[in-house]
Design an enzyme around this catalytic site. Structure first.
Site, PDB file in Angstrom:
ATOM      1  CE  LYS A  47      -4.504   0.778   0.217  1.00 24.07           C
ATOM      2  NZ  LYS A  47      -5.615  -0.074  -0.237  1.00 24.07           N
ATOM      3  CG  ASP A  87      -7.329   3.257  -1.036  1.00 26.96           C
ATOM      4  OD1 ASP A  87      -7.655   2.060  -1.008  1.00 26.96           O
ATOM      5  OD2 ASP A  87      -7.591   4.032  -0.088  1.00 26.96           O
TER       6      ASP A  87
HETATM    7  N1  GLU Z   1      -7.479   0.286  -3.175  1.00 22.18           N
HETATM    8  C1  GLU Z   1      -8.141  -0.929  -3.535  1.00 22.18           C
HETATM    9  C2  GLU Z   1      -8.180  -1.858  -2.348  1.00 22.18           C
HETATM   10  O1  GLU Z   1      -8.257  -1.399  -1.229  1.00 22.18           O
HETATM   11  C3  GLU Z   1      -7.613  -1.544  -4.822  1.00 22.18           C
HETATM   12  C4  GLU Z   1      -6.176  -1.878  -4.858  1.00 22.18           C
HETATM   13  C5  GLU Z   1      -5.660  -2.381  -6.221  1.00 22.18           C
HETATM   14  O2  GLU Z   1      -6.427  -2.469  -7.173  1.00 22.18           O
HETATM   15  O3  GLU Z   1      -4.467  -2.687  -6.271  1.00 22.18           O
HETATM   16  O4  GLU Z   1      -8.189  -3.059  -2.447  1.00 22.18           O
END
Ligand code: GLU
Length: 332
Positions: A47, A87
């Site tokens: 992340k 996100d």
């Molecule tokens: N932000 C999204 C999540 O919390 C998607 C992350 C992504 O597609 O890599 O899963």
């Protein structure tokens, strides 16, 4: 935060929001490891983000921030190393600026380095819709296992970002009446059912406040956030889909929801219910779809985007949507 790459490259979203700090990115990255593994697809967990506040910034200011951010980030990512996506505060526009800067620095087209790209340069159809659609598929399956049908039910959806909008779209397609949606200032309550085109125009096109819904639908009500229970949770509905951010439903809100006869809660956001709220729902037989499973459709479709980039193909909307539905059925 690069947490785990045992089954695939680090994978997770980038968050741009003033509340971002290392602790938040760590909990999101930790969740991501298990969520990504649940999809059954080869993606590890990570992340990232910044406490940059995109609210009120011009396109040019956003572009310059994204370019500077990527000028540092590019050293740490790659299609087989770490694959960021969106996100909160990072959507198609930001991914475009980030991808452009990465391509400029690397002097190569490496499509699989970011997901959530626009379809014109390597993005996947149905990625934008995937988290919200996936959440609704999961909810349908969970209720089916308890002999409850979705049709004719009412719902409230907190948030009005990407997850909330597409959860609303699929819920309405499945015959659910969505009574209310919200943003960080307050919520709109529309007894006739939310007009999603109006919400999309405010949030996706004009990047405005949800309050503006009343300029178009005068019969709706707007309730400003005050006190410790967001007003949206005082509205009676069968299904609650928190699609805003973490710690949105506290024990105080959970008590009101139980009193109002809520049947099920589906976490579209990451960790929207506090531990106390979850425990309270479980003690009072409210069905709970945990975010790690219920909102995995977004990242699952990111993995499908990576597959398409690797084989230099692009699948139809229906193909991707069907794969997403099957992934959500398997997770449930
Ligand atoms: N932000 C999204 C999540 O919390 C998607 C992350 C992504 O597609 O890599 O899963």
């Amino acid at each position: 935060v690069q947490f785990n790459s045992v089954i695939g490259p680090y994978k997770g979203g980038l968050r741009f929001h003033p509340s971002v700090n290392l602790s938040i990115i760590k909990f999101l990255g930790f969740e991501q490891i298990f969520k990504n593994a649940l999809t059954g697809l080869p993606i590890g967990g990570g992340k990232g983000g910044s406490d940059f506040d995109p609210k009120g910034k011009s396109d040019n200011e956003i572009m310059r921030f994204c370019q500077s951010f990527m000028t540092e980030l590019y050293r740490h990512i790659g299609q087989d190393v770490d694959v960021p996506a969106g996100d909160i505060g990072v959507g198609g526009r930001e991914i475009g600026y980030l991808f452009g800067q990465y391509k400029r620095i690397r002097n190569a087209y490496e499509g699989g380095v970011l997901t959530g790209k626009a379809v014109g340069y390597g993005g996947s159809l149905a990625r934008k819709e995937a988290t919200g659609y996936g959440l609704t598929f999961y909810m349908r399956e969970m209720l089916k296992a308890n002999n409850i049908t979705l049709e004719g039910k009412t719902a409230i959806i907190s948030g009005s970002g990407n997850v909330a909008i597409y959860a609303c779209e699929k819920a309405q397609q499945m015959g659910i009446k969505v009574l209310a949606m919200s943003d960080s200032s307050g919520c709109v309550f529309d007894e006739n059912g939310i007009n999603l085109d109006v919400i999309k125009d405010i949030k996706e096109v004009r990047r405005g406040r949800i309050k503006e819904y009343l300029n178009i639908v005068q019969s709706a009500k707007y309730m400003e956030n005050t006190g410790n229970i967001p007003p949206i949770y005082s509205i009676k509905a069968d299904i609650i889909l928190p699609c805003a951010t973490q710690n949105d439903i506290t024990i105080e809100s959970a008590k009101v929801l139980v009193e109002n006869g809520t049947i099920a809660v589906g976490e579209g956001a990451n960790m929207p219910c506090t531990n106390e709220a979850i425990q309270y729902f479980q003690e009072h037989n409210v069905l709970l779809a945990p975010g790690k499973a219920a909102n995995a459709g977004g990242v699952a479709t990111s993995a499908l985007e990576m597959s398409q980039n690797s084989i230099r193909a692009s699948w139809t909307f229906e193909e991707v949507d069907k794969k997403l539905e099957n992934i959500m059925i398997n997770i449930t």
